[in-house]
Motif scaffolding. Sequence first.
Motif, PDB file in Angstrom:
ATOM      1  N   LYS A  94      -1.213  26.536  60.605  1.00  0.00           N
ATOM      2  CA  LYS A  94      -0.305  27.681  60.635  1.00  0.00           C
ATOM      3  C   LYS A  94      -1.059  28.955  60.282  1.00  0.00           C
ATOM      4  N   ILE A  95      -0.917  29.983  61.117  1.00  0.00           N
ATOM      5  CA  ILE A  95      -1.415  31.326  60.830  1.00  0.00           C
ATOM      6  C   ILE A  95      -0.216  32.262  60.777  1.00  0.00           C
ATOM      7  N   THR A  96      -0.060  32.961  59.671  1.00  0.00           N
ATOM      8  CA  THR A  96       1.013  33.943  59.556  1.00  0.00           C
ATOM      9  C   THR A  96       0.385  35.288  59.214  1.00  0.00           C
ATOM     10  N   PHE A  97       0.687  36.290  60.032  1.00  0.00           N
ATOM     11  CA  PHE A  97      -0.019  37.571  59.967  1.00  0.00           C
ATOM     12  C   PHE A  97       0.970  38.725  60.024  1.00  0.00           C
ATOM     13  N   THR A  98       0.740  39.730  59.188  1.00  0.00           N
ATOM     14  CA  THR A  98       1.432  41.008  59.289  1.00  0.00           C
ATOM     15  C   THR A  98       0.377  42.089  59.440  1.00  0.00           C
ATOM     16  N   GLY A  99       0.500  42.881  60.499  1.00  0.00           N
ATOM     17  CA  GLY A  99      -0.493  43.921  60.740  1.00  0.00           C
ATOM     18  C   GLY A  99      -0.325  44.518  62.121  1.00  0.00           C
ATOM     19  N   SER A 100      -1.411  45.007  62.681  1.00  0.00           N
ATOM     20  CA  SER A 100      -1.345  45.740  63.942  1.00  0.00           C
ATOM     21  C   SER A 100      -1.158  44.799  65.125  1.00  0.00           C
ATOM     22  N   THR A 101      -0.563  45.325  66.186  1.00  0.00           N
ATOM     23  CA  THR A 101      -0.384  44.562  67.411  1.00  0.00           C
ATOM     24  C   THR A 101      -1.731  44.185  68.014  1.00  0.00           C
ATOM     25  N   GLU A 102      -2.700  45.074  67.939  1.00  0.00           N
ATOM     26  CA  GLU A 102      -4.028  44.802  68.474  1.00  0.00           C
ATOM     27  C   GLU A 102      -4.638  43.557  67.835  1.00  0.00           C
ATOM     28  N   VAL A 103      -4.597  43.478  66.504  1.00  0.00           N
ATOM     29  CA  VAL A 103      -5.150  42.305  65.813  1.00  0.00           C
ATOM     30  C   VAL A 103      -4.299  41.075  66.113  1.00  0.00           C
ATOM     31  N   GLY A 104      -2.994  41.248  66.181  1.00  0.00           N
ATOM     32  CA  GLY A 104      -2.119  40.127  66.491  1.00  0.00           C
ATOM     33  C   GLY A 104      -2.454  39.483  67.821  1.00  0.00           C
ATOM     34  N   LYS A 105      -2.735  40.293  68.822  1.00  0.00           N
ATOM     35  CA  LYS A 105      -3.106  39.762  70.136  1.00  0.00           C
ATOM     36  C   LYS A 105      -4.415  38.977  70.059  1.00  0.00           C
ATOM     37  N   THR A 106      -5.341  39.471  69.253  1.00  0.00           N
ATOM     38  CA  THR A 106      -6.617  38.763  69.069  1.00  0.00           C
ATOM     39  C   THR A 106      -6.381  37.396  68.431  1.00  0.00           C
ATOM     40  N   LEU A 107      -5.491  37.349  67.438  1.00  0.00           N
ATOM     41  CA  LEU A 107      -5.198  36.074  66.774  1.00  0.00           C
ATOM     42  C   LEU A 107      -4.544  35.078  67.730  1.00  0.00           C
ATOM     43  N   ILE A 108      -3.690  35.574  68.607  1.00  0.00           N
ATOM     44  CA  ILE A 108      -3.074  34.679  69.590  1.00  0.00           C
ATOM     45  C   ILE A 108      -4.160  34.037  70.458  1.00  0.00           C
ATOM     46  N   LYS A 109      -5.104  34.843  70.924  1.00  0.00           N
ATOM     47  CA  LYS A 109      -6.193  34.314  71.751  1.00  0.00           C
ATOM     48  C   LYS A 109      -7.031  33.303  70.973  1.00  0.00           C
ATOM     49  N   GLN A 110      -7.339  33.636  69.714  1.00  0.00           N
ATOM     50  CA  GLN A 110      -8.181  32.747  68.911  1.00  0.00           C
ATOM     51  C   GLN A 110      -7.462  31.443  68.563  1.00  0.00           C
ATOM     52  N   SER A 111      -6.138  31.492  68.521  1.00  0.00           N
ATOM     53  CA  SER A 111      -5.373  30.293  68.150  1.00  0.00           C
ATOM     54  C   SER A 111      -5.312  29.264  69.264  1.00  0.00           C
ATOM     55  N   ALA A 112      -5.705  29.651  70.464  1.00  0.00           N
ATOM     56  CA  ALA A 112      -5.505  28.782  71.622  1.00  0.00           C
ATOM     57  C   ALA A 112      -6.325  27.499  71.549  1.00  0.00           C
ATOM     58  N   ASP A 113      -7.546  27.547  71.003  1.00  0.00           N
ATOM     59  CA  ASP A 113      -8.418  26.371  71.020  1.00  0.00           C
ATOM     60  C   ASP A 113      -7.789  25.173  70.320  1.00  0.00           C
ATOM     61  N   TYR A 114      -7.037  25.449  69.237  1.00  0.00           N
ATOM     62  CA  TYR A 114      -6.392  24.352  68.508  1.00  0.00           C
ATOM     63  C   TYR A 114      -4.868  24.427  68.584  1.00  0.00           C
ATOM     64  N   VAL A 115      -4.342  25.263  69.451  1.00  0.00           N
ATOM     65  CA  VAL A 115      -2.903  25.434  69.642  1.00  0.00           C
ATOM     66  C   VAL A 115      -2.216  25.582  68.278  1.00  0.00           C
ATOM     67  N   LYS A 116      -2.689  26.528  67.505  1.00  0.00           N
ATOM     68  CA  LYS A 116      -2.143  26.738  66.164  1.00  0.00           C
ATOM     69  C   LYS A 116      -0.745  27.355  66.238  1.00  0.00           C
ATOM     70  N   ASN A 117       0.053  27.030  65.264  1.00  0.00           N
ATOM     71  CA  ASN A 117       1.372  27.638  65.095  1.00  0.00           C
ATOM     72  C   ASN A 117       1.153  29.044  64.524  1.00  0.00           C
ATOM     73  N   VAL A 118       1.608  30.077  65.241  1.00  0.00           N
ATOM     74  CA  VAL A 118       1.338  31.456  64.856  1.00  0.00           C
ATOM     75  C   VAL A 118       2.637  32.233  64.675  1.00  0.00           C
ATOM     76  N   SER A 119       2.755  32.931  63.546  1.00  0.00           N
ATOM     77  CA  SER A 119       3.848  33.883  63.320  1.00  0.00           C
ATOM     78  C   SER A 119       3.237  35.261  63.142  1.00  0.00           C
ATOM     79  N   LEU A 120       3.803  36.256  63.820  1.00  0.00           N
ATOM     80  CA  LEU A 120       3.222  37.599  63.811  1.00  0.00           C
ATOM     81  C   LEU A 120       4.301  38.649  63.580  1.00  0.00           C
ATOM     82  N   GLU A 121       4.108  39.461  62.561  1.00  0.00           N
ATOM     83  CA  GLU A 121       4.950  40.647  62.360  1.00  0.00           C
ATOM     84  C   GLU A 121       4.043  41.837  62.585  1.00  0.00           C
ATOM     85  N   LEU A 122       4.233  42.502  63.740  1.00  0.00           N
ATOM     86  CA  LEU A 122       3.255  43.471  64.214  1.00  0.00           C
ATOM     87  C   LEU A 122       3.806  44.898  64.146  1.00  0.00           C
TER      88      LEU A 122
END
Length: 477
Positions: free
Chosen positions: A223-251
Amino acid sequence: MADVKNYLMHINGEWVGDELETKDVTNPATGEVIGTVPNGGESEGAKAVEAAHNAFDSWSNLTAYERSGYLKKLNNLMLEHEDELARMMTLEMGKPMKESRGEVKYAASFLEWFAEEAKRVYGETIPTHAADKRLRVWKKPVGVAAAITPWNFPAAMLTRKMGPALAAGCTFIMKPSGESPLTAVKLMELCEEAGIPKGVVNLVTGSSSKITKAFMGDERVRKITFTGSTEVGKTLIKQSADYVKNVSLELGGHAPLLVLDDADVDIAVKGLMASKFRNAGQTCICANRIYVQDGIYDQFVEKITEAVKGLKVGNPEEDSTDIGPLINQDGLDKVKHHVKDAVEKGAEVHFGGESENNGLYFEPTVLSNANPSMVMMQEETFGPVIPIQKVGSEEEAIKLANDTPFGLAAYVFTENAARGTRVIEQLDYGIVGWNNGAPSAAQAPFGGMKESGLGREGGHEGMDAFVESQYVSMGME
């Protein structure tokens, strides 16, 4: 530097990192260094993951009542240490003391709420389609959860994630912003005092990119839970793909505030003041674009200007201060650029419009004659500036409000219930304040639509991000 305290990280029940290079934490009100934290990286992130993974089985196998008990202890400790936490918050990121005290209470409320929600993670029994089967759904914790949090709410953004994670049975890693990590250190101290077992909560400080690399590159972090900029959030979505991580983003957000011609102007002014000037306008849900219907436009501009004139800018450690400094020079420069651009494009300054002579302060500012060509009507300003645009109808206001890739929060002021309902149904925002400038609450879901994020925090929905549904079909032969 002799009097500056060197704070440490906390991994697997130990305070660590004294051998690492340090990063200064600066008081934005004075420019003074108030402490240092270890400048950790990928290695420290990996150690925190290992600790959280090793603690997961024992923590997740505790009863919900036992996990609830730890959260209640932590909630009580936060309230007992309110002044200490508030002062640390004010020193490291400039929030006025009265707001910092409010944030401590708000942050603690998530622990109280999720201490109770821990006991309400219900499964279900599904009516069967065959006499020899029983169908059930069980809820299981998702696993190790890593939280990456921003500087502007250094306590609440952590507890809003930590509360449901621990309640669900997940273990937890905190990665606070480098601008305001010391509040997280204080929270970690309270976790230790509450007796939370080693490895269940861990704290790492330092390079965001390097520590996040450890989180994203390890399949054990589910699980990755992130609060911050939309730009960084999009990067985290891409990085999460290799392990199909559960991602929550408040951008990011770009909140519109609509004042329709049947609104109570005094209530609308009060609501805008409550929304706009918290933390000097440095909040993701503060009103950034003000659309006022032409019938009450002049009256509204006059009244909001008078209200803004009453705000006190100054030392955030003083209880009488309303507006403290911006977080850093980049933040100040952005606000100055937005105001300059607006004035060049026809905005009229009714009050403010200037930075203070010293430090990172910017005057609370009211601008009228705003229009869509202005940068501040297209981008989040993150400062104490109110741009007001005149609109001729509710249809125009709705169209302008929705004309953005963001959809976190919006505000509507009208005394007509049917009209309010109709307008809100057309707004593409996850949070709406109706005649209310302060909608956040621990018991309500918080999150955005469109590029403002994925998932919800708070309320009973806040637990959903940290559990998996496991369907069981049981043969009865």
